[in-house]
Design an enzyme around this catalytic site. Structure first.
Site, PDB file in Angstrom:
ATOM      1  N   ARG A 112     -48.519  -1.173 -24.051  1.00  0.00           N
ATOM      2  CA  ARG A 112     -48.079  -2.661 -24.863  1.00  0.00           C
ATOM      3  C   ARG A 112     -48.156  -3.811 -23.656  1.00  0.00           C
ATOM      4  NH1 ARG A 112     -41.740  -0.736 -24.856  1.00  0.00           N
ATOM      5  NH2 ARG A 112     -41.801   1.459 -22.289  1.00  0.00           N
ATOM      6  N   GLY A 145     -47.053  -0.381 -29.239  1.00  0.00           N
ATOM      7  CA  GLY A 145     -47.686  -1.853 -28.313  1.00  0.00           C
ATOM      8  C   GLY A 145     -45.767  -2.393 -28.615  1.00  0.00           C
ATOM      9  N   ARG A 202     -43.894 -10.420 -17.143  1.00  0.00           N
ATOM     10  CA  ARG A 202     -44.329  -9.282 -15.362  1.00  0.00           C
ATOM     11  C   ARG A 202     -44.884 -10.646 -14.743  1.00  0.00           C
ATOM     12  NH1 ARG A 202     -43.979  -3.281 -16.546  1.00  0.00           N
ATOM     13  NH2 ARG A 202     -46.319  -3.720 -16.843  1.00  0.00           N
ATOM     14  N   ASP A 279     -50.169   6.379 -12.540  1.00  0.00           N
ATOM     15  CA  ASP A 279     -50.743   4.922 -13.050  1.00  0.00           C
ATOM     16  C   ASP A 279     -49.576   3.795 -13.138  1.00  0.00           C
ATOM     17  OD1 ASP A 279     -49.841   7.182 -15.262  1.00  0.00           O
ATOM     18  OD2 ASP A 279     -49.246   5.684 -16.793  1.00  0.00           O
ATOM     19  N   ASN A 280     -48.854   4.471 -12.847  1.00  0.00           N
ATOM     20  CA  ASN A 280     -47.468   3.633 -12.285  1.00  0.00           C
ATOM     21  C   ASN A 280     -47.420   3.279 -11.163  1.00  0.00           C
ATOM     22  OD1 ASN A 280     -46.426   3.565 -14.923  1.00  0.00           O
ATOM     23  ND2 ASN A 280     -44.835   5.833 -14.486  1.00  0.00           N
TER      24      ASN A 280
END
Length: 540
Positions: A112, A145, A202, A279-280
């Site tokens: 997303r 998303g 972001r 993945d973060n």
């Protein structure tokens, strides 16, 4: 897509280096599917029915080159809801994998998140703009998303709060309501509700994650793995020199050092990420992906804000340094095909351990107002951590009020009683301490008093210097979950004033700000078990 460029007084310049250097997905269908042999897919944001700007961060806008009048325009809301593009924007989403809660999850990707492109500002810096919640991508799997207002408020406020706390983080440019409703089951318990949709923009130099490298390695795409690493070094780590085996090791070492510094800052301010999946994790050592995060209130190393992690508590506060090390080991495994040996990769993990320990000692020294770390201080800190668990003691308030503790409170031959000794930190207790808890804290404060006197004798540290150091290190204001939830509740009713108020408060978290003293308070009892205040999910 609408062109609104004529509505802006100043347009930023885009220089999309990442796109030029890496292969695109040749399939144009914007539907969830496996994507191989590529680094990204072209996507188009979903059109929002009625974009409304809720808030923007003026410091971020200034860095990117947006003028205040541009940010206040409807055209700005249209662009950062995903309805319009500025010249040079090339919407795309990237593919990556990752370990989630310790298990390999295969392909994940920007489910997303849609990158608009890289702004090249007047200082020569590259900043990637990324919309979160602007619609489906090939990596959305079964999701839509989209994002809702509550999660978007939390991300927008926390990104900026962390920056002003001095914690490495992605930034947030804007928060825009879409005018559309989004269906969500907040706790995955069948209680589906329609919520207002929103999009956050972001901002970071890049959004490259550990998982980008992991996926190529797992698929045996070693040529693409090397290509991605070379581009990452050339764009985000040019000071390391030309790509090559030795540079790859220096790169991994710098990632380890940056990660150690980031996690040490989390521990300093009591922040719990909640979802430290690989993945973060950003290779730039930035806090990324604000989902079920939180700040320690009652000091508890086993606390996690994530209901998904309630049983295993893998990502609890006290485990964060070790989890980061585990994640770095997975990144090292991913680039092993380019190194060919295990030993130099293991050495990098030792660098992480050493750097984290250095940062931790630096921060604890400052949190306690000491001029330097001495032998025996580790015992003093360990004892304090045990004392803080002897009762429900608010971490933020305790360390802030500890600056008011005076080592000269007792005359020679005189011993102050425990209640009087506790007076400066009593505000941090959620319940009046028991006799035993009071005695335990008083004994530690006496040992702390002796250490402060020793520091003054050996290094000439004056009390005013100590207090100033502690108040630069221990924030007075953090984004407690109940504060964010109050802002969310008002915003869902159409009142954005609390978001703006918190923005201003959290710009100066170390200042006294007497006009905002009501925010320097323990979590209210009503928030102990209220959804959004104590219970959060990956959908929060």
């Amino acid at each position: 897509m609408t062109d609104t460029s004529s509505s802006f007084r100043h347009l930023p310049q885009f220089d999309n280096r990442w796109l030029r250097a890496l292969p695109a997905d040749p399939v144009a269908d914007n539907v969830p599917r496996p994507v191989t042999g590529a680094s990204y897919s072209w996507v188009a944001p979903r059109r929002a029915s009625k974009p409304t700007l809720v808030a923007y961060a003026r410091e971020v806008a200034d860095t990117l080159g947006f003028l205040p009048e541009d940010c206040d325009s409807q055209a700005f809301a249209e662009v950062f809801a995903g309805n319009a593009l500025l010249p040079g924007m090339e919407p795309h989403s990237t593919v990556y994998g990752g370990h989630q809660f310790g298990h390999w999850a295969g392909q994940l990707g920007d489910g997303r998140a849609i990158n608009l492109g890289e702004v090249l500002n007047e200082a020569g810096e590259h900043w990637t703009l990324q919309l979160k919640g602007a619609g489906r991508t090939p990596y959305s799997r079964g999701a839509d998303g989209l994002a809702v207002l509550r999660s978007s408020v939390r991300e927008f406020l926390c990104s900026e709060a962390m920056h002003h706390l001095g914690v490495p983080t992605t930034r947030a440019l804007s928060l825009v309501l879409t005018g559309d409703k989004v269906e969500r089951d907040m706790f995955y318990d069948g209680n589906v509700q329609w919520e207002p949709g929103a999009v956050v923009c972001r901002v970071a130099p890049s959004f490259t994650r550990f998982g980008h490298f992991q996926l190529h390695a797992a698929r045996g795409e070693h040529e693409l793995l090397q290509q991605l690493l070379d581009v990452t070094i050339q764009t985000d780590f040019p000071h390391l020199g030309a790509p090559g085996r030795d540079t790859y090791l220096r790169w991994l070492e710098e990632v380890a050092v940056r990660t150690a510094e980031m996690v040490a800052h989390w521990m300093r301010v009591g922040f719990v990420h909640g979802v430290m999946n690989t993945d973060n994790m950003s290779v730039l050592g930035l806090t990324i992906d604000y989902g079920p995060y939180g700040w320690l209130e009652g000091y508890d190393p086993d606390w996690t804000p994530n209901t998904t992690d309630a049983q295993g508590r893998r990502y609890r506060f006290g485990a964060q340094p070790q989890v980061a090390l585990w994640n770095l080991a997975q990144l090292a495994n991913a680039i092993h095909p380019l190194i060919g040996e295990v030993e130099p990769l293991q050495a990098v993990l030792d660098v992480y351990r050493e750097e984290y320990q250095r940062c931790w000692q630096r921060d604890m020294t400052a949190k306690l107002g000491l001029s330097r770390w001495e032998d025996g201080d580790s015992v003093l800190v360990s004892e304090l951590q045990q004392v803080l668990q002897s009762a429900e003691i608010d971490m933020t308030i305790f360390f802030r009020r500890l600056a008011d503790f005076h080592p000269d409170g007792e005359a020679p031959g005189e011993e102050v009683d425990s209640a009087q000794l506790l007076e400066p930190v009593l505000e941090a207790y959620y319940q009046p301490p028991t006799f035993e808890a009071e005695h335990t804290m008083a004994e530690w404060l006496r040992r702390y008093r002796d250490r402060l006197i020793q520091d003054r004798v050996l290094h000439g540290t004056e009390d005013a210097q100590r207090r100033a150091l502690m108040n630069r290190t221990n924030p007075k204001y953090v984004l407690r979950n109940y504060m964010a939830q109050q802002a969310i509740d008002r915003a869902e009713a159409g009142d954005f004033s609390e978001i703006h108020r918190l923005q201003e408060l959290l710009r100066r978290p170390y200042d006294e700000q007497p006009e905002h003293a009501a925010y320097f308070a323990r979590r209210p009892e009503w928030a102990r078990r209220k959804a959004g205040c104590s219970m959060l999910s990956c959908s929060s």
